[in-house]
Design an enzyme around this catalytic site. Structure first.
Site, PDB file in Angstrom:
ATOM      1  N   TYR A  91       0.697  -1.353  -0.029  1.00  0.00           N
ATOM      2  CA  TYR A  91      -0.033   0.088  -0.049  1.00  0.00           C
ATOM      3  C   TYR A  91       0.860   1.360   0.114  1.00  0.00           C
ATOM      4  CZ  TYR A  91      -3.100   3.350   2.406  1.00  0.00           C
ATOM      5  OH  TYR A  91      -3.957   4.232   2.774  1.00  0.00           O
ATOM      6  N   HIS A 120      -6.948  -3.242   9.523  1.00  0.00           N
ATOM      7  CA  HIS A 120      -7.150  -1.578  10.108  1.00  0.00           C
ATOM      8  C   HIS A 120      -8.559  -1.092  10.007  1.00  0.00           C
ATOM      9  CE1 HIS A 120      -2.842  -2.049   8.310  1.00  0.00           C
ATOM     10  NE2 HIS A 120      -2.748  -1.478   9.653  1.00  0.00           N
ATOM     11  N   TYR A 153       6.062  -5.691  17.107  1.00  0.00           N
ATOM     12  CA  TYR A 153       6.129  -4.794  15.975  1.00  0.00           C
ATOM     13  C   TYR A 153       6.820  -3.652  16.241  1.00  0.00           C
ATOM     14  CZ  TYR A 153       4.701  -1.510  12.338  1.00  0.00           C
ATOM     15  OH  TYR A 153       4.794  -0.694  11.363  1.00  0.00           O
TER      16      TYR A 153
HETATM   17  N1  UFG Z   1      -9.807  -1.250  15.700  1.00  0.00           N
HETATM   18  C1  UFG Z   1     -11.011  -1.456  15.801  1.00  0.00           C
HETATM   19  N2  UFG Z   1     -11.887  -2.220  14.932  1.00  0.00           N
HETATM   20  C2  UFG Z   1     -11.274  -2.699  14.038  1.00  0.00           C
HETATM   21  C3  UFG Z   1     -10.022  -2.225  13.471  1.00  0.00           C
HETATM   22  C4  UFG Z   1      -9.258  -1.661  14.645  1.00  0.00           C
HETATM   23  O1  UFG Z   1     -11.625  -1.041  16.948  1.00  0.00           O
HETATM   24  O2  UFG Z   1     -11.887  -3.525  13.019  1.00  0.00           O
HETATM   25  C5  UFG Z   1      -9.018  -0.082  16.632  1.00  0.00           C
HETATM   26  C6  UFG Z   1      -7.892  -0.797  17.005  1.00  0.00           C
HETATM   27  O3  UFG Z   1      -8.167  -1.639  18.298  1.00  0.00           O
HETATM   28  C7  UFG Z   1      -7.126   0.593  17.315  1.00  0.00           C
HETATM   29  C8  UFG Z   1      -7.412   1.412  16.428  1.00  0.00           C
HETATM   30  O4  UFG Z   1      -8.891   1.083  15.869  1.00  0.00           O
HETATM   31  O5  UFG Z   1      -7.322   0.847  18.624  1.00  0.00           O
HETATM   32  C9  UFG Z   1      -6.673   1.364  14.945  1.00  0.00           C
HETATM   33  O6  UFG Z   1      -6.361   0.406  14.491  1.00  0.00           O
HETATM   34  P1  UFG Z   1      -5.680   0.016  13.271  1.00  0.00           P
HETATM   35  O7  UFG Z   1      -5.664  -1.449  13.224  1.00  0.00           O
HETATM   36  O8  UFG Z   1      -6.040   0.865  12.047  1.00  0.00           O
HETATM   37  O9  UFG Z   1      -4.143   0.673  13.405  1.00  0.00           O
HETATM   38  P2  UFG Z   1      -3.034   0.425  14.605  1.00  0.00           P
HETATM   39  O10 UFG Z   1      -3.059   1.664  15.378  1.00  0.00           O
HETATM   40  O11 UFG Z   1      -3.244  -0.665  15.580  1.00  0.00           O
HETATM   41  O12 UFG Z   1      -1.831   0.236  13.627  1.00  0.00           O
HETATM   42  C10 UFG Z   1      -1.445   0.938  12.723  1.00  0.00           C
HETATM   43  C11 UFG Z   1      -0.571   0.442  11.635  1.00  0.00           C
HETATM   44  C12 UFG Z   1       0.804   0.178  12.476  1.00  0.00           C
HETATM   45  C13 UFG Z   1       1.431   1.413  13.061  1.00  0.00           C
HETATM   46  C14 UFG Z   1       0.210   2.274  13.937  1.00  0.00           C
HETATM   47  C15 UFG Z   1       0.974   3.440  14.623  1.00  0.00           C
HETATM   48  O13 UFG Z   1      -0.966  -0.884  11.385  1.00  0.00           O
HETATM   49  O14 UFG Z   1       1.655  -0.534  11.548  1.00  0.00           O
HETATM   50  O15 UFG Z   1      -0.885   2.299  13.376  1.00  0.00           O
HETATM   51  O16 UFG Z   1       0.024   4.210  15.263  1.00  0.00           O
HETATM   52  F1  UFG Z   1       2.295   1.223  13.878  1.00  0.00           F
END
Ligand code: UFG
Length: 319
Positions: free
Chosen positions: A11, A187, A136
């Site tokens: 991406y 995500h 990670y």
């Molecule tokens: N979330 C939900 N439901 C979903 C998906 C995510 O509630 O279906 C929540 C997660 O628990 C989290 C937030 O939404 O609290 C964001 O989650 P993402 O999976 O979209 O992103 P992350 O913050 O976990 O991680 C992303 C990248 C990482 C990076 C990070 C930095 O995937 O590589 O942002 O903030 F390190």
């Protein structure tokens, strides 16, 4: 410049590769297609299917490397730490050794907000403590640490960009669209939009008991096109013997519930949400100060508001 873009079929890597081609660079994409797509490699870039652990041939004659190839899911890293240490640290060390052997001295590295863990203050500055809460983030921090040492001792010219939450889609000048399309999507924004599109019945909200205003996690969302432009600035800012580190975000935090609300506004769909348990490894709040890259490299986000990010991601989805 002649540039090797590892993970350029993914991406973020594909958007950066497209912008590099547009800027007149000679781009080679190296990607093992474990999570990327061959058809995401921009026209005008050469594609080599292969691993970062076997990059010697691809590196011949290169002026620099933009290194995206990595495992990047917080939850998966908690379940399968070996995958993350082997790929993100082991793979990158192999790449750095191959760069030294080939005399390639410039690298822009995809680091992450996850290196900071649970921050003590918000927004986070680059000099704040790094205490990752998941493998990670720990594996990316280990690479940042190695880059500092390699710059000091071997004269490497390195820039680490610590991404916060990347979203949206990019339309290149040739009209081609680049969007997020993971086989297993974890995500938040794409998962919410999948509900609006009718592919899923509801979106999960992982945890509503965090110490935030509405109890859900707060993240800092940045548009992929703005994030990508920072890489071109970083490439020019690489200086032998220096390792520079920059956060990349918007400086504004949005909760999971707020993101879902913006998605409802943009799409006009109801988007039911179901509360679930916390997801292991998730910090409560991650918001960046990007003042340093704005000040030192002149980076300015152009499409980084949450409605623009969501609208571009929504418009790019195949219907
Ligand atoms: N979330 C939900 N439901 C979903 C998906 C995510 O509630 O279906 C929540 C997660 O628990 C989290 C937030 O939404 O609290 C964001 O989650 P993402 O999976 O979209 O992103 P992350 O913050 O976990 O991680 C992303 C990248 C990482 C990076 C990070 C930095 O995937 O590589 O942002 O903030 F390190």
């Amino acid at each position: 410049m002649k540039l090797l873009v590892t993970g350029g079929a993914g991406y973020i890597g594909s958007v950066v590769a497209a912008q590099l081609v547009e800027a007149g660079h000679q781009v080679t994409v190296l990607d093992d297609l474990s999570t990327g797509h061959a058809d995401a490699v921009p026209a005008g870039a050469r594609f080599v299917e292969g691993s970062i652990t076997d990059a010697a041939d691809a590196l011949a004659g290169m002026d620099g490397v933009l290194h995206f190839a990595a495992r990047s899911l917080v939850g998966e890293s908690v379940r399968e730490p070996a995958l993350y240490w082997n790929h993100n640290l082991g793979g990158t060390l192999a790449l750095l050794d191959a760069m030294r052997a080939a005399g390639v001295g410039r690298i822009v590295f995809s680091s992450t907000a996850a290196v900071y863990g649970e921050p003590e203050r918000s927004p986070i500055e680059e000099s704040d403590p790094t205490r990752p809460t998941n493998p990670y983030g720990a594996s990316k921090l280990a690479v940042d640490t190695a880059l500092t040492a390699f710059a000091g001792v071997y004269g490497l010219a390195a820039v680490s960009l610590r991404y916060f939450n990347v979203g949206g889609a990019h339309t290149a000048r040739d009209g081609r669209s680049y969007r997020e399309r993971h086989t297993v999507e974890t995500h938040l924004i794409p998962n919410v939009l999948a509900v609006a599109l009718g592919g899923r019945e509801s979106v999960d909200v992982f945890g509503t008991d965090y110490p935030t205003a509405d109890g859900t996690c707060v993240r800092d969302y940045i548009h992929v096109a703005d994030l990508a432009r920072a890489h071109l600035l970083a490439l020019d800012a690489c200086a032998p013997g220096e390792h520079k580190v920059y956060n990349l975000g918007s400086g504004a935090g949005f909760s999971v519930r707020e993101v879902i609300e913006v998605c409802r506004d943009v799409t006009g769909h109801a988007i039911p949400a179901v509360v679930r348990e916390r997801r292991p490894g998730d910090p409560a709040v991650l918001v960046a100060s990007s003042a340093k890259i704005q000040r030192e490299l002149g980076w300015k986000p152009e499409r980084t508001t949450l409605p623009e990010i969501v609208a571009d991601a929504w418009a790019a989805l195949p219907r």
